[in-house]
Design a protein around this motif. Structure first.
Motif, PDB file in Angstrom:
ATOM      1  N   LEU A  11       0.826  -1.206   0.000  1.00 11.81           N
ATOM      2  CA  LEU A  11       0.000   0.000   0.000  1.00 11.81           C
ATOM      3  C   LEU A  11       0.864   1.261   0.000  1.00 11.81           C
ATOM      4  O   LEU A  11       0.568   2.224  -0.713  1.00 11.81           O
ATOM      5  CB  LEU A  11      -0.930   0.002   1.218  1.00 11.81           C
ATOM      6  N   VAL A  12       1.942   1.239   0.785  1.00  8.67           N
ATOM      7  CA  VAL A  12       2.845   2.390   0.830  1.00  8.67           C
ATOM      8  C   VAL A  12       3.518   2.586  -0.527  1.00  8.67           C
ATOM      9  O   VAL A  12       3.668   3.728  -1.004  1.00  8.67           O
ATOM     10  CB  VAL A  12       3.899   2.200   1.938  1.00  8.67           C
ATOM     11  N   ALA A  13       3.918   1.484  -1.173  1.00  3.40           N
ATOM     12  CA  ALA A  13       4.558   1.578  -2.487  1.00  3.40           C
ATOM     13  C   ALA A  13       3.603   2.164  -3.526  1.00  3.40           C
ATOM     14  O   ALA A  13       3.987   3.034  -4.318  1.00  3.40           O
ATOM     15  CB  ALA A  13       5.041   0.198  -2.931  1.00  3.40           C
ATOM     16  N   VAL A  14       2.365   1.700  -3.517  1.00  2.00           N
ATOM     17  CA  VAL A  14       1.364   2.225  -4.458  1.00  2.00           C
ATOM     18  C   VAL A  14       1.120   3.711  -4.197  1.00  2.00           C
ATOM     19  O   VAL A  14       1.042   4.512  -5.131  1.00  2.00           O
ATOM     20  CB  VAL A  14       0.049   1.428  -4.349  1.00  2.00           C
ATOM     21  N   LEU A  15       0.998   4.087  -2.915  1.00  2.00           N
ATOM     22  CA  LEU A  15       0.773   5.487  -2.559  1.00  2.00           C
ATOM     23  C   LEU A  15       1.947   6.361  -2.996  1.00  2.00           C
ATOM     24  O   LEU A  15       1.757   7.471  -3.524  1.00  2.00           O
ATOM     25  CB  LEU A  15       0.561   5.611  -1.051  1.00  2.00           C
ATOM     26  N   ALA A  16       3.183   5.866  -2.794  1.00  3.25           N
ATOM     27  CA  ALA A  16       4.368   6.631  -3.187  1.00  3.25           C
ATOM     28  C   ALA A  16       4.425   6.843  -4.693  1.00  3.25           C
ATOM     29  O   ALA A  16       4.791   7.920  -5.177  1.00  3.25           O
ATOM     30  CB  ALA A  16       5.628   5.915  -2.709  1.00  3.25           C
ATOM     31  N   LEU A  17       4.044   5.824  -5.467  1.00  2.00           N
ATOM     32  CA  LEU A  17       4.077   5.936  -6.927  1.00  2.00           C
ATOM     33  C   LEU A  17       2.962   6.841  -7.460  1.00  2.00           C
ATOM     34  O   LEU A  17       3.143   7.547  -8.456  1.00  2.00           O
ATOM     35  CB  LEU A  17       3.965   4.549  -7.562  1.00  2.00           C
ATOM     36  N   ALA A  18       1.810   6.820  -6.771  1.00  2.86           N
ATOM     37  CA  ALA A  18       0.674   7.624  -7.238  1.00  2.86           C
ATOM     38  C   ALA A  18       0.679   9.033  -6.666  1.00  2.86           C
ATOM     39  O   ALA A  18      -0.080   9.893  -7.122  1.00  2.86           O
ATOM     40  CB  ALA A  18      -0.637   6.924  -6.854  1.00  2.86           C
ATOM     41  N   ALA A  19       1.527   9.305  -5.687  1.00  2.00           N
ATOM     42  CA  ALA A  19       1.508  10.576  -4.952  1.00  2.00           C
ATOM     43  C   ALA A  19       1.579  11.821  -5.834  1.00  2.00           C
ATOM     44  O   ALA A  19       0.836  12.782  -5.607  1.00  2.00           O
ATOM     45  CB  ALA A  19       2.624  10.590  -3.912  1.00  2.00           C
ATOM     46  N   PRO A  20       2.478  11.876  -6.872  1.00  2.00           N
ATOM     47  CA  PRO A  20       2.568  13.122  -7.652  1.00  2.00           C
ATOM     48  C   PRO A  20       1.317  13.447  -8.463  1.00  2.00           C
ATOM     49  O   PRO A  20       1.173  14.564  -8.949  1.00  2.00           O
ATOM     50  CB  PRO A  20       3.770  12.873  -8.565  1.00  2.00           C
ATOM     51  N   PHE A  21       0.416  12.456  -8.626  1.00  2.00           N
ATOM     52  CA  PHE A  21      -0.843  12.705  -9.332  1.00  2.00           C
ATOM     53  C   PHE A  21      -1.951  13.129  -8.355  1.00  2.00           C
ATOM     54  O   PHE A  21      -3.036  13.524  -8.783  1.00  2.00           O
ATOM     55  CB  PHE A  21      -1.282  11.441 -10.077  1.00  2.00           C
ATOM     56  N   ILE A  22      -1.641  13.053  -7.055  1.00  2.00           N
ATOM     57  CA  ILE A  22      -2.626  13.398  -6.025  1.00  2.00           C
ATOM     58  C   ILE A  22      -2.283  14.727  -5.362  1.00  2.00           C
ATOM     59  O   ILE A  22      -3.159  15.566  -5.141  1.00  2.00           O
ATOM     60  CB  ILE A  22      -2.694  12.287  -4.962  1.00  2.00           C
ATOM     61  N   ALA A  23      -1.008  14.916  -5.044  1.00  2.00           N
ATOM     62  CA  ALA A  23      -0.552  16.124  -4.343  1.00  2.00           C
ATOM     63  C   ALA A  23       0.456  16.873  -5.213  1.00  2.00           C
ATOM     64  O   ALA A  23       0.943  16.355  -6.237  1.00  2.00           O
ATOM     65  CB  ALA A  23       0.072  15.758  -3.002  1.00  2.00           C
ATOM     66  N   TYR A  24       0.782  18.079  -4.786  1.00  2.00           N
ATOM     67  CA  TYR A  24       1.732  18.935  -5.516  1.00  2.00           C
ATOM     68  C   TYR A  24       3.122  18.304  -5.452  1.00  2.00           C
ATOM     69  O   TYR A  24       3.682  18.104  -4.372  1.00  2.00           O
ATOM     70  CB  TYR A  24       1.745  20.319  -4.879  1.00  2.00           C
ATOM     71  N   PRO A  25       3.722  17.964  -6.614  1.00  2.00           N
ATOM     72  CA  PRO A  25       4.996  17.235  -6.615  1.00  2.00           C
ATOM     73  C   PRO A  25       6.131  17.949  -5.874  1.00  2.00           C
ATOM     74  O   PRO A  25       6.938  17.306  -5.198  1.00  2.00           O
ATOM     75  CB  PRO A  25       5.321  17.088  -8.108  1.00  2.00           C
ATOM     76  N   VAL A  26       6.223  19.299  -5.997  1.00  2.00           N
ATOM     77  CA  VAL A  26       7.317  20.020  -5.342  1.00  2.00           C
ATOM     78  C   VAL A  26       7.197  19.910  -3.829  1.00  2.00           C
ATOM     79  O   VAL A  26       8.205  19.757  -3.120  1.00  2.00           O
ATOM     80  CB  VAL A  26       7.342  21.498  -5.783  1.00  2.00           C
ATOM     81  N   PHE A  27       5.965  19.964  -3.312  1.00  5.36           N
ATOM     82  CA  PHE A  27       5.748  19.764  -1.872  1.00  5.36           C
ATOM     83  C   PHE A  27       6.209  18.370  -1.452  1.00  5.36           C
ATOM     84  O   PHE A  27       6.895  18.213  -0.430  1.00  5.36           O
ATOM     85  CB  PHE A  27       4.265  19.950  -1.537  1.00  5.36           C
TER      86      PHE A  27
END
Length: 311
Positions: A11-27
């Motif tokens: 779950l953490v791996a999936v969240l880490a890979l999908a994170a830039p499409f959910i939150a601001y990448p620079v943050f």
């Protein structure tokens, strides 16, 4: 590895890979840089028992080295990262060689004194541009142009890879025979000495490794934000990384990551509160110290162990 842990890791791996499409990448990239910085600090305090009040000097000076190599010398970013890590490691060797001769508050004050000297050096040195900082560091492609870094989402995965490499190194150090000796020195240095271990040598090596990893975090931050400023070498930054480690949980692997994300999220989303952000951080720090003495992750881990024991 148990089934529950495998599911959690997945779950953490999936969240880490999908994170830039959910939150601001620079943050996200900034938070990852600070998470690695907090992990490097935790390696020293949480596993060796050495409190450094000047760890920002490694974080900040690496950013300056990265920026100067990439901007002034027009070198590829890989060499900039190596320069940042190497410069921080050399500074850590010089600082640690003197600091480890003392213990407790005296060790902490020596690191603070070195940090202040580095800060004033950065104020005066021509290549840092003083109070203006080193601005406009270009985002150059990696691996000879194979990986373009101007796209924030692409750069996020580069930063994630650097973070995983740094944290993998921390995990390996902690779970190696060297890491076991570090813990022994933390728990009872006199006993470690009686067993024949040269405690000062182990502490110096741990200090240099922590400085190098902090430098990796600082150089990566300069690559992401394209500038390096005096803020990164200030005493306030040294205090901030202490807060991150304490909030998350000293002596835990995941704790500094959680602590860094909590503090960076607060700074990002409470920026409109101005100076009151520091007041809010102070209140949270007091609550953590009073109610969660082992940090968020430490308390959750203790509760989970107690629950399994009862079950």
């Amino acid at each position: 590895m148990s089934g529950q842990r495998l599911v959690l890791v997945g779950l953490v791996a999936v969240l880490a890979l999908a994170a830039p499409f959910i939150a601001y990448p620079v943050f996200l990239m900034t938070a990852l840089c600070f998470a690695l910085f907090a992990g490097a600090f935790n390696l020293l305090l949480g596993y060796v028992g050495l409190m450094s009040f000047g760890h920002a000097m490694f974080f900040g000076i690496a950013g300056y080295f990265y920026g100067h190599v990439v901007k002034a010398w027009d070198m590829p970013p890989e060499l900039g990262l190596l320069a940042g890590v190497g410069g921080a490691a050399v500074l850590g060797l010089a600082t640690g060689a003197l600091a480890i001769r003392r213990q407790g508050i005296y060790f902490a004050m020596i690191t603070l004194a070195f940090a202040q000297m580095v800060y004033f050096f950065c104020v005066q040195a021509p290549f840092t541009h003083g109070e203006d900082g080193l601005q406009g560091i270009a985002r150059k492609p990696l691996l000879g142009g194979l990986i373009p870094t101007k796209d924030d989402q692409v750069l996020y995965y580069v930063v994630l890879a650097i973070f995983l490499f740094g944290y993998g190194a921390i995990y390996r150090i902690i779970h190696s025979p060297f890491g076991q000796v570090m813990k022994a020195i933390r728990d009872n240095e006199q006993r470690a000495l009686s067993l024949g271990y040269e405690a000062d040598r182990y502490k110096l090596l741990a200090f240099v490794l922590s400085a190098a990893l902090a430098g990796l975090a600082g150089a990566t931050k300069a690559m992401v934000l394209q500038f390096a400023t005096l803020t990164d070498v200030s005493a306030a930054m040294s205090g901030e990384v202490v807060l991150m480690a304490l909030v998350g949980g000293l002596g835990t692997i995941v704790g500094p990551i959680i602590g860094a994300f909590i503090i960076i999220t607060m700074q990002n989303y409470l920026a409109g509160a101005g100076e009151f952000v520091l007041v809010i951080q102070g209140l949270i720090f007091v609550v953590i110290v009073m109610a969660f003495r082992k940090g968020v992750v430490g308390e959750v881990a203790a509760w989970w162990k107690a629950r399994r024991r009862v079950a």
